[in-house]
Scaffold this active site. Sequence first.
Site, PDB file in Angstrom:
ATOM      1  N   ASN A  68      -5.501   6.557   7.182  1.00  0.00           N
ATOM      2  CA  ASN A  68      -5.331   5.641   6.053  1.00  0.00           C
ATOM      3  C   ASN A  68      -4.577   6.245   4.882  1.00  0.00           C
ATOM      4  OD1 ASN A  68      -6.441   4.427   3.362  1.00  0.00           O
ATOM      5  ND2 ASN A  68      -6.902   2.870   4.897  1.00  0.00           N
ATOM      6  N   GLU A 110      -3.602  -5.568  10.465  1.00  0.00           N
ATOM      7  CA  GLU A 110      -3.047  -4.329   9.923  1.00  0.00           C
ATOM      8  C   GLU A 110      -2.796  -3.288  11.008  1.00  0.00           C
ATOM      9  OE1 GLU A 110      -4.732  -2.647   6.364  1.00  0.00           O
ATOM     10  OE2 GLU A 110      -5.677  -4.541   5.839  1.00  0.00           O
ATOM     11  N   ASP A 143     -10.026   2.263  -3.632  1.00  0.00           N
ATOM     12  CA  ASP A 143      -9.019   2.441  -2.591  1.00  0.00           C
ATOM     13  C   ASP A 143      -8.265   3.738  -2.883  1.00  0.00           C
ATOM     14  OD1 ASP A 143      -7.118   2.038  -0.554  1.00  0.00           O
ATOM     15  OD2 ASP A 143      -7.173  -0.132  -0.811  1.00  0.00           O
ATOM     16  N   GLU A 154       0.842  -1.199   0.000  1.00  0.00           N
ATOM     17  CA  GLU A 154       0.000   0.000   0.000  1.00  0.00           C
ATOM     18  C   GLU A 154       0.880   1.253   0.000  1.00  0.00           C
ATOM     19  OE1 GLU A 154      -2.328   2.014   0.015  1.00  0.00           O
ATOM     20  OE2 GLU A 154      -4.286   1.139   0.470  1.00  0.00           O
ATOM     21  N   ASN A 193     -11.414   6.606   2.271  1.00  0.00           N
ATOM     22  CA  ASN A 193     -10.147   5.935   1.961  1.00  0.00           C
ATOM     23  C   ASN A 193      -9.248   6.850   1.142  1.00  0.00           C
ATOM     24  OD1 ASN A 193      -8.143   3.964   1.235  1.00  0.00           O
ATOM     25  ND2 ASN A 193      -9.636   2.350   1.587  1.00  0.00           N
TER      26      ASN A 193
END
Length: 296
Positions: A121, A145, A225, A34, A179
């Site tokens: 995030n 996570e 995302d 990510e 997100n």
Amino acid sequence: MSITPARFEVFDQRFSVAGDRYLECLFEDGRWTEGPVYVPSGRYLLFSDIPNDRMMRWDETDGSVSVFRSPAGYTNGHTLDRQGRLVSCEHGERRVTRTELDGSTTVLADRWNGKRLNSPNDVVVASDGSIWFTDPPYGILSDYEGHRAEPEIDGCHVYRIDPGSGEVERVADDFERPNGLAFAPDERTLYIADTARGHIRAFRVEGRKLVGGEVLCESPEGNFDGLRIDVEGRLWAAAADVYCFHPDGTLLAKLPIPGPAVSNVVFGGPKRNRLFITATSAVYSILLGTNGSWRL
């Protein structure tokens, strides 16, 4: 590094982005990659491998991959501020931090109204130095996570950190799972993905406030995302694959990616025309005939 054939599926003739017909696989030993961010001063890419609690560094000059930071606070999203400093969202410590040029860490936000954040995030920095970030609960839902914990805030919101006072303000409170987020090139619009609802919303930016928030587009497949913008204002979104949308919300094209899901994208390289893609356990890149907006 391995090579995979790649071809855009074009749905609208306004999409005229040329580029390579292949993806380069830069890394494939993660659990959930990510938060890619390209650091032009060093010509390297940083990205998170969240469940392994580490940040990785891919060197553009020689293709090597190394551990940049471990443990890393279960970091997720990253960006650079206007001074080239790394701004990171940490699931584990439930905070937004900045890595100073001397390597020290400054906490920018870990609470709102005296209550701990859920698990920041993704994050973007505006040209005035303000920092905008999303705060879903993924880092506190389990130990995968981050660290399992009960939320202290009554929902999942979007926040702004004032560049002068450091005050943390809530700027949007009607999301289920906010997100990825990205500014339009002129910063008059902020796009924010709501993963749980499967859409991206477009807000007008009026100083410190967000206005509107109409749904711009629905996800064709998978959950939205991370987001990025190119110099033409097109929106590049991570979901089951990589999708490109016109600023009016029309789906222009799709770039199929190996693996079950794409988590995020970022433009990088010396000309910002290389798209880096984090996808499940791997990281890919493709050279394109467009350039990313400098507003990371």
